[in-house]
Every structure is written in structure tokens, then in C-alpha cells.
Write a protein that holds these residues in place. Structure first.
Motif, PDB file in Angstrom:
ATOM      1  N   PRO A   1       0.658  -1.273   0.000  1.00 13.07           N
ATOM      2  CA  PRO A   1       0.145  -0.062   0.168  1.00 13.07           C
ATOM      3  C   PRO A   1       0.997   1.266  -0.148  1.00 13.07           C
ATOM      4  O   PRO A   1       2.011   1.410   0.459  1.00 13.07           O
ATOM      5  N   ASN A   2       0.355   2.073  -0.564  1.00 14.57           N
ATOM      6  CA  ASN A   2       0.917   3.634  -0.734  1.00 14.57           C
ATOM      7  C   ASN A   2      -0.115   4.606  -0.257  1.00 14.57           C
ATOM      8  O   ASN A   2       0.097   5.776  -0.514  1.00 14.57           O
ATOM      9  N   CYS A   3      -1.149   4.140   0.280  1.00 16.87           N
ATOM     10  CA  CYS A   3      -1.948   5.209   0.833  1.00 16.87           C
ATOM     11  C   CYS A   3      -3.021   4.457   1.904  1.00 16.87           C
ATOM     12  O   CYS A   3      -2.986   3.380   1.967  1.00 16.87           O
ATOM     13  N   VAL A   4      -3.710   5.554   2.796  1.00 17.70           N
ATOM     14  CA  VAL A   4      -4.762   4.602   3.695  1.00 17.70           C
ATOM     15  C   VAL A   4      -5.904   5.281   3.302  1.00 17.70           C
ATOM     16  O   VAL A   4      -6.366   6.315   3.032  1.00 17.70           O
ATOM     17  N   VAL A   5      -6.996   4.292   3.288  1.00 15.93           N
ATOM     18  CA  VAL A   5      -8.299   4.671   3.024  1.00 15.93           C
ATOM     19  C   VAL A   5      -9.095   4.446   4.171  1.00 15.93           C
ATOM     20  O   VAL A   5      -9.171   3.237   4.859  1.00 15.93           O
ATOM     21  N   LEU A   6      -9.650   5.418   4.599  1.00 12.87           N
ATOM     22  CA  LEU A   6     -10.391   5.464   6.067  1.00 12.87           C
ATOM     23  C   LEU A   6     -12.011   5.514   5.877  1.00 12.87           C
ATOM     24  O   LEU A   6     -12.584   6.527   5.230  1.00 12.87           O
ATOM     25  N   GLY A   7     -12.533   4.670   6.446  1.00 14.61           N
ATOM     26  CA  GLY A   7     -14.182   4.764   6.481  1.00 14.61           C
ATOM     27  C   GLY A   7     -14.731   4.661   7.876  1.00 14.61           C
ATOM     28  O   GLY A   7     -13.828   4.652   8.648  1.00 14.61           O
ATOM     29  N   ASP A   8     -15.882   4.652   7.979  1.00 18.08           N
ATOM     30  CA  ASP A   8     -16.485   4.485   9.331  1.00 18.08           C
ATOM     31  C   ASP A   8     -16.239   3.012   9.492  1.00 18.08           C
ATOM     32  O   ASP A   8     -17.198   2.043   9.329  1.00 18.08           O
ATOM     33  N   ALA A   9     -15.271   2.448  10.156  1.00 20.08           N
ATOM     34  CA  ALA A   9     -14.778   1.300  10.590  1.00 20.08           C
ATOM     35  C   ALA A   9     -15.487   0.421  11.619  1.00 20.08           C
ATOM     36  O   ALA A   9     -15.453  -0.688  12.029  1.00 20.08           O
ATOM     37  N   ALA A  10     -16.459   1.667  12.568  1.00 19.19           N
ATOM     38  CA  ALA A  10     -16.854   0.922  13.502  1.00 19.19           C
ATOM     39  C   ALA A  10     -16.089  -0.014  14.404  1.00 19.19           C
ATOM     40  O   ALA A  10     -14.991   0.455  14.922  1.00 19.19           O
ATOM     41  N   GLU A  11     -16.482  -1.147  14.653  1.00 25.74           N
ATOM     42  CA  GLU A  11     -15.599  -2.169  15.541  1.00 25.74           C
ATOM     43  C   GLU A  11     -14.263  -2.439  15.220  1.00 25.74           C
ATOM     44  O   GLU A  11     -13.338  -2.825  15.852  1.00 25.74           O
ATOM     45  N   ASN A  12     -14.064  -2.039  14.002  1.00 24.68           N
ATOM     46  CA  ASN A  12     -12.679  -2.114  13.413  1.00 24.68           C
ATOM     47  C   ASN A  12     -11.740  -0.914  13.772  1.00 24.68           C
ATOM     48  O   ASN A  12     -10.654  -1.006  13.556  1.00 24.68           O
ATOM     49  N   PHE A  13     -12.299  -0.034  14.354  1.00 25.24           N
ATOM     50  CA  PHE A  13     -11.508   1.123  15.001  1.00 25.24           C
ATOM     51  C   PHE A  13     -10.863   0.790  16.367  1.00 25.24           C
ATOM     52  O   PHE A  13     -11.314   1.004  17.430  1.00 25.24           O
TER      53      PHE A  13
ATOM     54  N   GLU B   1     -27.047   5.721  16.891  1.00 22.72           N
ATOM     55  CA  GLU B   1     -27.481   4.439  16.453  1.00 22.72           C
ATOM     56  C   GLU B   1     -28.555   4.099  17.710  1.00 22.72           C
ATOM     57  O   GLU B   1     -28.548   4.679  18.608  1.00 22.72           O
ATOM     58  N   THR B   2     -29.165   2.971  17.406  1.00 22.30           N
ATOM     59  CA  THR B   2     -30.260   2.731  18.526  1.00 22.30           C
ATOM     60  C   THR B   2     -29.660   2.526  20.150  1.00 22.30           C
ATOM     61  O   THR B   2     -30.248   2.954  20.719  1.00 22.30           O
ATOM     62  N   ASP B   3     -28.446   2.098  19.980  1.00 20.45           N
ATOM     63  CA  ASP B   3     -27.528   2.060  21.242  1.00 20.45           C
ATOM     64  C   ASP B   3     -26.751   3.224  21.714  1.00 20.45           C
ATOM     65  O   ASP B   3     -26.108   3.150  22.562  1.00 20.45           O
ATOM     66  N   GLY B   4     -27.096   4.365  20.910  1.00 16.93           N
ATOM     67  CA  GLY B   4     -26.398   5.607  21.318  1.00 16.93           C
ATOM     68  C   GLY B   4     -25.548   6.326  20.340  1.00 16.93           C
ATOM     69  O   GLY B   4     -25.506   5.761  19.256  1.00 16.93           O
ATOM     70  N   LEU B   5     -25.024   7.417  20.544  1.00 16.60           N
ATOM     71  CA  LEU B   5     -24.001   8.111  19.746  1.00 16.60           C
ATOM     72  C   LEU B   5     -22.785   7.642  19.826  1.00 16.60           C
ATOM     73  O   LEU B   5     -22.405   6.849  20.665  1.00 16.60           O
ATOM     74  N   LYS B   6     -22.497   7.394  18.428  1.00 18.88           N
ATOM     75  CA  LYS B   6     -21.019   6.834  18.145  1.00 18.88           C
ATOM     76  C   LYS B   6     -19.907   7.987  17.397  1.00 18.88           C
ATOM     77  O   LYS B   6     -20.589   8.651  16.574  1.00 18.88           O
ATOM     78  N   LEU B   7     -18.783   8.052  17.574  1.00 22.16           N
ATOM     79  CA  LEU B   7     -17.789   8.794  16.802  1.00 22.16           C
ATOM     80  C   LEU B   7     -17.876   8.155  15.338  1.00 22.16           C
ATOM     81  O   LEU B   7     -17.717   6.917  15.234  1.00 22.16           O
ATOM     82  N   ASP B   8     -17.725   9.156  14.483  1.00 16.00           N
ATOM     83  CA  ASP B   8     -17.752   9.088  13.262  1.00 16.00           C
ATOM     84  C   ASP B   8     -16.552   9.130  12.551  1.00 16.00           C
ATOM     85  O   ASP B   8     -15.499   9.409  13.470  1.00 16.00           O
ATOM     86  N   VAL B   9     -16.184   8.701  11.169  1.00 14.38           N
ATOM     87  CA  VAL B   9     -14.941   8.553  10.626  1.00 14.38           C
ATOM     88  C   VAL B   9     -14.082   9.926  10.783  1.00 14.38           C
ATOM     89  O   VAL B   9     -12.811   9.821  10.773  1.00 14.38           O
ATOM     90  N   GLY B  10     -14.496  10.942  10.818  1.00 19.17           N
ATOM     91  CA  GLY B  10     -14.022  12.378  10.982  1.00 19.17           C
ATOM     92  C   GLY B  10     -13.072  12.517  12.070  1.00 19.17           C
ATOM     93  O   GLY B  10     -12.048  13.113  12.123  1.00 19.17           O
ATOM     94  N   ALA B  11     -13.526  11.875  13.166  1.00 15.65           N
ATOM     95  CA  ALA B  11     -12.778  12.041  14.469  1.00 15.65           C
ATOM     96  C   ALA B  11     -11.634  11.089  14.303  1.00 15.65           C
ATOM     97  O   ALA B  11     -10.564  11.483  14.732  1.00 15.65           O
TER      98      ALA B  11
END
Lengths: 226, 226
Positions: free
Chosen positions: A76-88, A119-129
Motif C-alpha cells: 500500500p501507498n495510501c490509507v483509506v479510512l471509512g467508518d470502520a466501527a468495531e474495526n476502530f 444508532e439505537t444504542d447511542g451516539l458513536k464517533l464517526d470517521v471524521g474523529a
């Protein structure tokens, strides 16, 4: 909208699922939508990666990985970041960081820059954080794919085949939806549902062309003006 | 330094262990140091919490928790963030975020703002990266306790009982050690060991009063000038 002969494109920052799954969910809710009518960050990122010969390390949700099936991910020569949720996880964030800091010129591509979502179980940090965490650690500025990036709205317009002044955006996010569309030359309505907050109406930088109480009212108004 | 009758205080941003454990490690390495000679972020944060009647939710390393034994942690009205390492889980970050975003005026206290550090198994994201994530998500500015905060150097000087112009800082971090001490009115030497990088010598904002090749050389020079 469709019955009136108007063109329709859904612009979503959804990065927890493929467009196929996203469309399946909408169809189950009764919306007659096809994959081609969805503009989403992952396919936009794939186009950008191909154009620039970039091979990503993915830190994304497991369910999004099929969108990158055709992309070379070796060495890899770059990183692509999405809302990885549990993968964070701590380990995954350190891995993405090490790859970036080891590059001569780190390239971080972020699928959106949302701060948080509910989400139904509360607020979650999104990809921007997490984007901000990696930006700070690597002293780099991420390239954001997805709303409110101008290029993202432009690719939706290209799909529709209409110029921005003939298109109207309807959204609940004052910055990502309304601000992004307006910067692209479109008009934009804010719905007073979803993540809308009354304080949005005093936003220091973005002012929608109009407010509507909900999506149905937006459609009624558009059809009245035809 | 001690044999020459000079006063000595260690200023560390270590937040993965209590001062007791930190001192134990140094003593095992042959340094004659006591807990009273260590200025560290956690006790500085405890003073700040007491002064302002704040009850923290802690997102810190397990080994640091004893430093907060005397602090009321019921019904938290602020978040204290340290280098939590393995405790930087998705669930723990969401929990800290939800507490902050639920406060009328979110208070985030960060034990340092380091970008990353090196361990035997590689580079790791430091507390500063997670601080930036929470700052962005909550639209808040963290209060940083620890280097390079001026108040942190001032409390070290208070421990020593000397004015800044009679003190000299020795450190390997161009911003946190050298820049922080200089902003407090002290002189500062940068050692060319540890996290020193040759590019530090072209730093756009911070210039040490002198460079030394290592800690021993710094001591020699100071003793020569007595």
C-alpha cells in the motif's frame, strides 16, 4: 419525483455497507431505488485510487470491503479510512498510522468527515474523529471523499447529466448536505427531521434556500414549482 | 548535578504508570530519584480537578488509576484523557465521547498532547491523537496538562523553588521540552538522542539555546559553567 419525470440521485456518506446492501435496505422500506441511483464515497474513492495509481491499505467496515474488490491492495501507498466501527481498534489504528508515517508523503483518503452519528444504542464517533487523530499524528491533511466535497456532488450531477443550477439537494445535515451542495452551485433544502437541530437555523456559515418539515413536503414543493 | 549542589526535577509526560512505578524503573536503572523529584501530568491534573470541583471520568492506562485514588469520580462532569494504550477501544472512546457531548459545556482534560511514541514493537499513537478525535467530535478545545503547558513547567519550578531564569531544561522533544520551557522563561538544551531528529534543527518555531550530544554532555557543560 420519478413519476413526474424528474431525475433522482441519492447522495449518501454511508460507508458501513456496499451500495447493494444499502439499496436492499431502502427497497425493503418501499423505495424503488437501484444501485446506479446511489452516489457513495467508496466507489468515488475507487475512481480516485485508479486515476492516481494508488494502492490502499483499508481501515473500513468489513461490510464495505467488497466495494474495493477490483482495487490493487498490495504494497500500500495510501490509507483509506471509512467508518470502520468495531474495526476502530487500538491495533488497527496503530497499523494505519505506522503505514502513513512510513510514507515519504503520507496520503490519507477519508470517506467522509462526519463527527458522530446516532444508532439505537447511542451516539458513536464517526470517521471524521479518527481522520483528525491520524491527521494530527502524521501532520497531514486528509483528502475527503463524500459529502461535503465538491467533487462528490459533481460526480452525482454527472450521473444525472444535469448542470448544478438545474438540481436541488434535499438533506438533513446543514454542513455536509446543504453547504456542500450550495458550494457546488446547487440549491439546497434542509429537512427538519433526522439530524436537523433547531440551532442549525442560526448556523454561522450555511443558510439553506428553504426549510421543509420533512421529505414529503420537499417533494410537494418541488412538484408545485414544475 | 546533585553532588554539585544543584536542584533537580524530572518533568515527564509519562501517563502509563504512577510516579511510584516510574521512579522504581529509574532506580533500577541506577538513578537516585525520589517521587518528590518527579513532576508528572496526573498529579497536576488532580490539583486542577480539586481546585475547580471537577469529578472526572477517566480514560487512562490501568496503571495510572491509583494516582486518582483521592479524587471523587461519581457523576462525572469532565473527562480526563491519558495515554490509555490498550484502553483506547472503540467502546471506551464512544463512552468518553457520549459523556462529553452530553455536558452543557464539555470539559476535556488531556494529560499531554504527544502525537506518537516508539515502543519495542513499533510506533504507537499517543494521547494527542485521541485528544484531537474527541475535540473534533465535541467541538471543544482540550485543556492540556503536562508538557508543553506553561502551568506544568511553573509547577516544576515551584517544586524547585527557583525562578525560571535560574533553571535550565534538558530534553529530546523540540516542542514539548524545549519550546515549553522557553515559553516559561527558562533556557533549554536539546539532546541529540531519543526522539531527536536532525530535522528538528530546522524547526520553524523553536530554537534551543544549545544542542548537546547526550545527557552526560549536558551535565558536563552545566557543571563547567557553575
Amino acid at each position: 419525483i420519478k413519476a413526474a419525470g424528474l431525475k433522482l440521485q441519492l447522495c449518501t456518506n454511508e460507508t458501513q455497507a456496499t451500495r447493494e446492501n444499502f439499496v436492499r435496505k431502502l427497497r425493503a422500506l418501499g423505495f424503488d431505488i437501484s444501485v446506479a441511483e446511489v452516489t457513495a464515497p467508496a466507489p468515488a474513492a475507487c475512481r480516485l485510487l485508479k486515476e492516481r495509481g494508488l494502492r490502499p491499505h483499508l481501515l473500513v467496515h468489513d461490510d464495505l470491503i467488497p466495494e474495493f474488490a477490483e482495487v490493487d491492495k498490495t504494497n500500500p501507498n495510501c490509507v483509506v479510512l471509512g467508518d470502520a466501527a468495531e474495526n476502530f481498534t487500538y491495533a488497527n489504528l496503530n497499523e494505519a498510522f505506522r503505514l502513513l508515517i512510513g510514507m515519504e508523503k503520507p496520503i490519507l483518503i477519508s470517506l467522509g468527515k462526519g463527527r458522530y452519528y446516532k444508532e439505537t444504542d447511542g451516539l458513536k464517533l464517526d470517521v471524521g474523529a479518527y481522520m483528525k487523530a491520524l491527521e494530527y499524528a502524521c501532520d497531514v491533511q486528509a483528502e475527503v471523499v463524500g459529502k461535503p466535497a465538491k467533487s462528490f456532488f459533481e460526480s452525482a450531477l454527472a450521473e444525472l447529466g444535469v448542470p448544478p443550477e438545474q438540481a436541488i439537494m434535499i438533506g438533513d445535515d446543514i454542513v455536509s448536505d446543504v453547504g456542500g451542495a450550495q458550494q457546488c452551485g446547487m440549491r439546497a433544502l434542509q429537512v427538519r427531521t433526522g439530524k436537523y437541530r433547531p440551532s442549525d437555523e442560526n448556523h454561522p456559515e450555511v443558510k439553506p434556500d428553504a426549510y421543509v418539515n420533512n421529505l414529503a413536503e420537499a417533494v410537494d414543493i418541488i412538484l408545485q414549482h414544475l
